[in-house]
Structures are given as structure tokens and as C-alpha cells.
Design a protein around this motif. Structure first.
Motif, mmCIF file in Angstrom:
data_model
loop_
_atom_site.group_PDB
_atom_site.id
_atom_site.type_symbol
_atom_site.label_atom_id
_atom_site.label_comp_id
_atom_site.label_asym_id
_atom_site.label_seq_id
_atom_site.Cartn_x
_atom_site.Cartn_y
_atom_site.Cartn_z
ATOM 1 N N UNK A 100 1.004 4.317 -1.067
ATOM 2 C CA UNK A 100 2.316 4.833 -1.434
ATOM 3 C C UNK A 100 3.356 3.745 -1.673
ATOM 4 N N UNK A 101 3.003 2.505 -1.465
ATOM 5 C CA UNK A 101 3.945 1.403 -1.664
ATOM 6 C C UNK A 101 3.195 0.094 -1.789
ATOM 7 N N UNK A 102 3.940 -0.982 -1.900
ATOM 8 C CA UNK A 102 3.333 -2.294 -2.099
ATOM 9 C C UNK A 102 3.194 -3.056 -0.789
ATOM 10 N N UNK A 103 2.276 -3.987 -0.807
ATOM 11 C CA UNK A 103 2.091 -4.960 0.264
ATOM 12 C C UNK A 103 2.301 -6.328 -0.367
ATOM 13 N N UNK A 104 3.053 -7.183 0.300
ATOM 14 C CA UNK A 104 3.246 -8.552 -0.184
ATOM 15 C C UNK A 104 2.076 -9.398 0.307
ATOM 16 N N UNK A 105 1.242 -9.858 -0.616
ATOM 17 C CA UNK A 105 0.097 -10.692 -0.278
ATOM 18 C C UNK A 105 0.512 -12.157 -0.308
ATOM 19 N N UNK A 106 0.141 -12.898 0.735
ATOM 20 C CA UNK A 106 0.456 -14.322 0.797
ATOM 21 C C UNK A 106 -0.382 -15.090 -0.210
ATOM 22 N N UNK A 107 0.264 -15.953 -0.967
ATOM 23 C CA UNK A 107 -0.443 -16.768 -1.954
ATOM 24 C C UNK A 107 -0.361 -18.252 -1.620
ATOM 25 N N UNK A 108 0.825 -18.739 -1.257
ATOM 26 C CA UNK A 108 1.000 -20.158 -0.947
ATOM 27 C C UNK A 108 2.403 -20.357 -0.374
ATOM 28 N N UNK A 109 2.777 -21.586 -0.233
ATOM 29 C CA UNK A 109 4.121 -21.937 0.207
ATOM 30 C C UNK A 109 4.894 -22.376 -1.028
ATOM 31 N N UNK A 110 6.122 -21.906 -1.133
ATOM 32 C CA UNK A 110 6.974 -22.315 -2.256
ATOM 33 C C UNK A 110 7.234 -23.825 -2.186
ATOM 34 N N UNK A 111 7.654 -24.404 -3.293
ATOM 35 C CA UNK A 111 7.997 -25.827 -3.328
ATOM 36 C C UNK A 111 9.067 -26.135 -2.288
ATOM 37 N N UNK A 112 8.946 -27.297 -1.674
ATOM 38 C CA UNK A 112 9.881 -27.726 -0.640
ATOM 39 C C UNK A 112 10.754 -28.831 -1.228
ATOM 40 N N UNK A 113 12.069 -28.636 -1.179
ATOM 41 C CA UNK A 113 13.013 -29.604 -1.729
ATOM 42 C C UNK A 113 14.099 -29.912 -0.707
#
Length: 170
Positions: free
Chosen positions: A44-57
Motif C-alpha cells: 500500500x506504500x513505498x519502502x525506501x531501500x538503502x543504496x549508498x551514502x550520498x557524497x560527503x562535502x
């Protein structure tokens, strides 16, 4: 009763050189997970699947050009520069202080000399793209990320350890 924490003092070191009176401001790295929405049949809804870590600045600002920063600009090595932030935060409700240390390794890839105006302090900004990040609070390691060496530790738990083991990396 707890009151907001206030940064009382901070210091910045770049490759071991201290900039206590020359560093004006740091935009500490935003740490975020890269996710992707997933919705399967019947969900009935979405799940946020982990893919990686965003760029770190890390963005840091000084009152003028500094040789140690220029020396590593566009370096061949992804972690040529080590930047260390040390901050002391005060909580006036309890009268306590808290130390925060953030260490990053990366490469200075962007400089912005700002506006040059006679009689005014400089505003020299540097952006460092980071492949390593470590945050410790009161001497306790809270977060460590080493992109190249596949390390992702949160409060002492290495979240990539089982995955490295699964692919034969010890």
C-alpha cells in the motif's frame, strides 16, 4: 532542564596546521543515505531501500588565501588533505560542555576567493570532497565512514562487516 547547545570555541587543522584565528566558518558535512523508493505488488506504500551514502562535502572559510590549502588543490590522490574540526559546545542548563571532533580526508576541489574590497576582511572559501569522515563526541566514536575501504560504522557497529564477509573481504 536542557537548553540549546552553543558552540563556544572551535579550531580547524588542515594537514596538521592550526587555523584557530584564521578559520571563520565551517559548513560541516551533511551525512545522508542515498535511497530508492520501492513498491512491490500489493504494497500500500513505498519502502525506501538503502543504496549508498550520498557524497560527503566540507566547506570551510578563512580570512584570506592560505598556502596549505592551495598546495593540495586538485591533488591526484582522493584523500590528499586531512581536515580536523574541534568544537566545544556549552549547555547552560546544566553548565556542562561537550567536545565534538570531526575528521575528514579528501581533496580540495573548489576555491572561491569571494569579493575583494579594500579595508575588509577576506572571505576565502574552500570545498573539500571527502572519502573519509569520522565524528567523535566527548571522545566516543559516533560515526565513521571510509568510502574507499568500505567501512560504515555507527555507534561502534560496522554495518558493512557482514557484507564484506559475504564477498570474502576480511
Amino acid at each position: 532542564m536542557a537548553l540549546p547547545r552553543t558552540l563556544r570555541l572551535f579550531n580547524v587543522f588542515v594537514n596538521g596546521t592550526e587555523f584557530v584565528d584564521e578559520a571563520l566558518e565551517l559548513k560541516l558535512p551533511k551525512i545522508a543515505m542515498k535511497t530508492e523508493d520501492y513498491i512491490g505488488a500489493g504494497m500500500p506504500g513505498t519502502v525506501k531501500l538503502l543504496k549508498s551514502i550520498e557524497s560527503i562535502e566540507l566547506e570551510h572559510t578563512y580570512n584570506g588565501p592560505l598556502e596549505v590549502l592551495i598546495a593540495d588543490f586538485g591533488a591526484e590522490k582522493h584523500d590528499a588533505s586531512l581536515v580536523r574540526f574541534m568544537g566545544s559546545y556549552s549547555e547552560e542548563g546544566s553548565g556542562t560542555s561537550q567536545s565534538v571532533e570531526i575528521i575528514v580526508r579528501g581533496r580540495h576541489n573548489e576555491f572561491d576567493g569571494g569579493d575583494a574590497k579594500g579595508g575588509e576582511n577576506g572571505n576565502w572559501k574552500v570545498k573539500t570532497d571527502c572519502t573519509y569522515y569520522k565524528m567523535s563526541v566527548d571522545g566516543k566514536e559516533w560515526l565513521e565512514i571510509d568510502v574507499v575501504h568500505k567501512l560504515f560504522k555507527v555507534m561502534g557497529v560496522d554495518r558493512l562487516a557482514p557484507h564484506r564477509k559475504n564477498v570474502g573481504m576480511l
